[in-house]
Design a protein around this motif. Sequence first.
Motif, PDB file in Angstrom:
ATOM      1  N   CYS A  88      14.486 -41.497  73.089  1.00 24.19           N
ATOM      2  CA  CYS A  88      15.716 -40.927  73.625  1.00 24.19           C
ATOM      3  C   CYS A  88      15.903 -39.518  73.075  1.00 24.19           C
ATOM      4  N   THR A  89      16.173 -38.578  73.958  1.00 29.63           N
ATOM      5  CA  THR A  89      16.339 -37.174  73.567  1.00 29.63           C
ATOM      6  C   THR A  89      17.700 -36.662  74.023  1.00 29.63           C
ATOM      7  N   LEU A  90      18.447 -36.083  73.088  1.00 32.43           N
ATOM      8  CA  LEU A  90      19.695 -35.394  73.408  1.00 32.43           C
ATOM      9  C   LEU A  90      19.395 -33.929  73.707  1.00 32.43           C
ATOM     10  N   VAL A  91      19.934 -33.428  74.799  1.00 34.15           N
ATOM     11  CA  VAL A  91      19.844 -32.006  75.113  1.00 34.15           C
ATOM     12  C   VAL A  91      21.271 -31.468  75.107  1.00 34.15           C
ATOM     13  N   THR A  92      21.632 -30.770  74.035  1.00 34.49           N
ATOM     14  CA  THR A  92      22.996 -30.300  73.863  1.00 34.49           C
ATOM     15  C   THR A  92      23.060 -28.779  74.024  1.00 34.49           C
ATOM     16  N   GLY A  93      24.263 -28.258  73.965  1.00 35.36           N
ATOM     17  CA  GLY A  93      24.470 -26.818  74.097  1.00 35.36           C
ATOM     18  C   GLY A  93      25.864 -26.542  74.593  1.00 35.36           C
ATOM     19  N   PHE A  94      26.394 -25.391  74.240  1.00 32.18           N
ATOM     20  CA  PHE A  94      27.756 -25.040  74.612  1.00 32.18           C
ATOM     21  C   PHE A  94      27.853 -24.819  76.116  1.00 32.18           C
ATOM     22  N   ARG A 135      21.938 -41.121  86.256  1.00 31.70           N
ATOM     23  CA  ARG A 135      23.295 -41.657  86.255  1.00 31.70           C
ATOM     24  C   ARG A 135      24.223 -40.582  85.696  1.00 31.70           C
ATOM     25  N   GLU A 136      25.350 -40.405  86.355  1.00 25.03           N
ATOM     26  CA  GLU A 136      26.289 -39.362  85.978  1.00 25.03           C
ATOM     27  C   GLU A 136      27.601 -39.990  85.531  1.00 25.03           C
ATOM     28  N   VAL A 137      28.094 -39.557  84.389  1.00 22.29           N
ATOM     29  CA  VAL A 137      29.391 -39.985  83.885  1.00 22.29           C
ATOM     30  C   VAL A 137      30.270 -38.755  83.835  1.00 22.29           C
ATOM     31  N   SER A 138      31.324 -38.737  84.635  1.00 22.58           N
ATOM     32  CA  SER A 138      32.173 -37.562  84.739  1.00 22.58           C
ATOM     33  C   SER A 138      33.598 -37.906  84.337  1.00 22.58           C
ATOM     34  N   GLY A 139      34.426 -36.873  84.225  1.00 26.03           N
ATOM     35  CA  GLY A 139      35.830 -37.077  83.931  1.00 26.03           C
ATOM     36  C   GLY A 139      36.168 -37.096  82.462  1.00 26.03           C
ATOM     37  N   GLY A 140      35.354 -36.471  81.621  1.00 22.42           N
ATOM     38  CA  GLY A 140      35.655 -36.404  80.198  1.00 22.42           C
ATOM     39  C   GLY A 140      34.398 -36.548  79.384  1.00 22.42           C
ATOM     40  N   CYS A 141      34.529 -36.303  78.104  1.00 25.41           N
ATOM     41  CA  CYS A 141      33.381 -36.372  77.203  1.00 25.41           C
ATOM     42  C   CYS A 141      33.092 -37.822  76.846  1.00 25.41           C
ATOM     43  N   ILE A 142      31.841 -38.241  76.966  1.00 28.57           N
ATOM     44  CA  ILE A 142      31.477 -39.623  76.673  1.00 28.57           C
ATOM     45  C   ILE A 142      31.569 -39.938  75.186  1.00 28.57           C
ATOM     46  N   GLU A 189      22.228 -35.624  78.600  1.00 36.57           N
ATOM     47  CA  GLU A 189      22.807 -34.280  78.620  1.00 36.57           C
ATOM     48  C   GLU A 189      24.325 -34.403  78.534  1.00 36.57           C
ATOM     49  N   PRO A 190      24.907 -34.258  77.334  1.00 41.98           N
ATOM     50  CA  PRO A 190      26.368 -34.324  77.223  1.00 41.98           C
ATOM     51  C   PRO A 190      27.008 -33.042  77.739  1.00 41.98           C
ATOM     52  N   THR A 191      28.291 -33.107  78.022  1.00 44.02           N
ATOM     53  CA  THR A 191      29.005 -31.923  78.440  1.00 44.02           C
ATOM     54  C   THR A 191      28.944 -30.852  77.355  1.00 44.02           C
ATOM     55  N   GLY A 192      29.004 -29.604  77.787  1.00 47.18           N
ATOM     56  CA  GLY A 192      28.964 -28.499  76.834  1.00 47.18           C
ATOM     57  C   GLY A 192      30.189 -28.425  75.947  1.00 47.18           C
ATOM     58  N   LEU A 193      31.228 -29.195  76.271  1.00 50.52           N
ATOM     59  CA  LEU A 193      32.434 -29.216  75.449  1.00 50.52           C
ATOM     60  C   LEU A 193      32.461 -30.419  74.513  1.00 50.52           C
ATOM     61  N   ALA A 194      31.369 -31.178  74.486  1.00 48.27           N
ATOM     62  CA  ALA A 194      31.283 -32.314  73.573  1.00 48.27           C
ATOM     63  C   ALA A 194      31.014 -31.829  72.157  1.00 48.27           C
ATOM     64  N   HIS A 195      31.377 -32.640  71.183  1.00 45.12           N
ATOM     65  CA  HIS A 195      31.008 -32.355  69.805  1.00 45.12           C
ATOM     66  C   HIS A 195      29.752 -33.165  69.491  1.00 45.12           C
ATOM     67  N   PRO A 196      28.615 -32.507  69.293  1.00 42.28           N
ATOM     68  CA  PRO A 196      27.356 -33.248  69.164  1.00 42.28           C
ATOM     69  C   PRO A 196      27.327 -34.213  67.994  1.00 42.28           C
ATOM     70  N   HIS A 208      27.128 -26.986  67.794  1.00 41.28           N
ATOM     71  CA  HIS A 208      25.861 -27.343  68.436  1.00 41.28           C
ATOM     72  C   HIS A 208      24.675 -26.875  67.602  1.00 41.28           C
ATOM     73  N   VAL A 209      24.816 -25.719  66.961  1.00 40.99           N
ATOM     74  CA  VAL A 209      23.719 -25.199  66.135  1.00 40.99           C
ATOM     75  C   VAL A 209      23.558 -26.047  64.880  1.00 40.99           C
ATOM     76  N   ARG A 210      24.670 -26.452  64.295  1.00 41.38           N
ATOM     77  CA  ARG A 210      24.609 -27.222  63.049  1.00 41.38           C
ATOM     78  C   ARG A 210      23.888 -28.550  63.217  1.00 41.38           C
ATOM     79  N   ASP A 211      23.949 -29.124  64.402  1.00 43.08           N
ATOM     80  CA  ASP A 211      23.377 -30.453  64.618  1.00 43.08           C
ATOM     81  C   ASP A 211      22.149 -30.421  65.518  1.00 43.08           C
ATOM     82  N   ALA A 212      21.374 -29.361  65.420  1.00 46.53           N
ATOM     83  CA  ALA A 212      20.164 -29.233  66.241  1.00 46.53           C
ATOM     84  C   ALA A 212      18.914 -29.428  65.388  1.00 46.53           C
ATOM     85  N   ASP A 213      17.990 -30.210  65.907  1.00 45.50           N
ATOM     86  CA  ASP A 213      16.650 -30.239  65.305  1.00 45.50           C
ATOM     87  C   ASP A 213      15.854 -29.020  65.736  1.00 45.50           C
TER      88      ASP A 213
END
Length: 407
Positions: free
Chosen positions: A16-22, A77-84, A111-118, A162-167
């Motif tokens: 499982c891979t997280l792809v995050t970013g603002f 699969r898409e989950v919309s309407g807020g941060c998961i 791929e979480p929303t760019g407004l999520a806290h990773p 996002h930078v603090r929690d990036a590999d």
Amino acid sequence: MSLPLKPSTIFQNIPCTLVTGFLGAGKTTVINQLLATKPTDERWALLINEFGRIGIDGALLASSQDNTAEQDSIAIREVSGGCICCTSQLPLQIAISRLLSDHHPQRLLIEPTGLAHPRELIRQLSAPHWQTALKMQAVITVLSGVQWQQVKYRTHEGFQAHVRDADVLVVNRYDQLNASEKQALIEWIAMLNSQTSIIWAVSEPMTTDTTEASGVGLAEAYAAALSTQLSKPSQVISAQRKVAIARPQRSTVSLRPQTNSLAMAPSASTAIDESDTQNITDTDLPYRYHENQQDLTLAGWRLPASYRLNADDLQNWLLALPNWQRIKGVVHTSDGWLQINFTPDSLTTSTVDAQPDSRLEIILQLEDISDTAVEATDPQYPPKSSTAIDWEACDRELMAMVIVNPL
């Protein structure tokens, strides 16, 4: 006599891979580049989290798959309407469980929303019930060089998070940085996260003249470096510090523009599974929603595919919106079906295949920006204050752009 229990499916060690970013960093581009590396004999799954309620990225990614075989081998699969990751783990658990049980993928991308806290998402994925099911690989974070150049981003806690929690950081849109700025960016990254590695993105195919000393094309080297992250264990998943995130406040209104009745947007909890909204028919369209989340205003429209909007008027209208932070859409226009991807630093449109309906979503900053509103190129659409937007007027303006075909 008790009835026999239906055996449950047990999933173990699914990469499982997280792809995050603002917001607006370019995550979808990186997702597409990762999907391009998928072996033809593997089944992958992609979970997309949209902050707004109208899913756009998932529909576009699904339609970009060229054939039935590709569609069968990549489940979206898409989950919309807020941060998961906000307020409850339930939307995340449900979405992942459905993907695993319905499609049995050999790899999962999130791929979480760019407004999520990773960090909160990482904490949730480190929970005991996922530790055996998911094998967490390197957290890939996308960082825009154009955004980093601006103080408002560099000093923004969410941008830094996002930078603090990036590999690994995939830095794109950095061509405009000079040598000293590029070095300053590297030092800024090291100050926040000295353990992360950096991959400098290549967005355009390289010519034979632009190769590395080894003779390997830069584009090929970038693709290989990116693909390698899919098999590297994450070093940041062990960080499980909980971050408190306020519960989003939202409101929904019923709409009635000039000649077409806009249906009320479906009600939502913290997050909406996009597959649960597919029963909306053309007779339910068009509709619009708007809501407040954190310090942002979100609004979105879905229109029947038969509605064709004037492309120039639409762009002028969108750019006149007050203090917009992101505009995304796929819209049937006088120039054909267009994908719209606007950030304050980049205005991008491209042609796409015909879609089942038009979708448009905007994110505005909640503040009085009357002195800094972007001037409209068309006086028909003057700037408005984001704190007092007349949404019914917006509906009428949008409907006025629909081109009526002569009988």
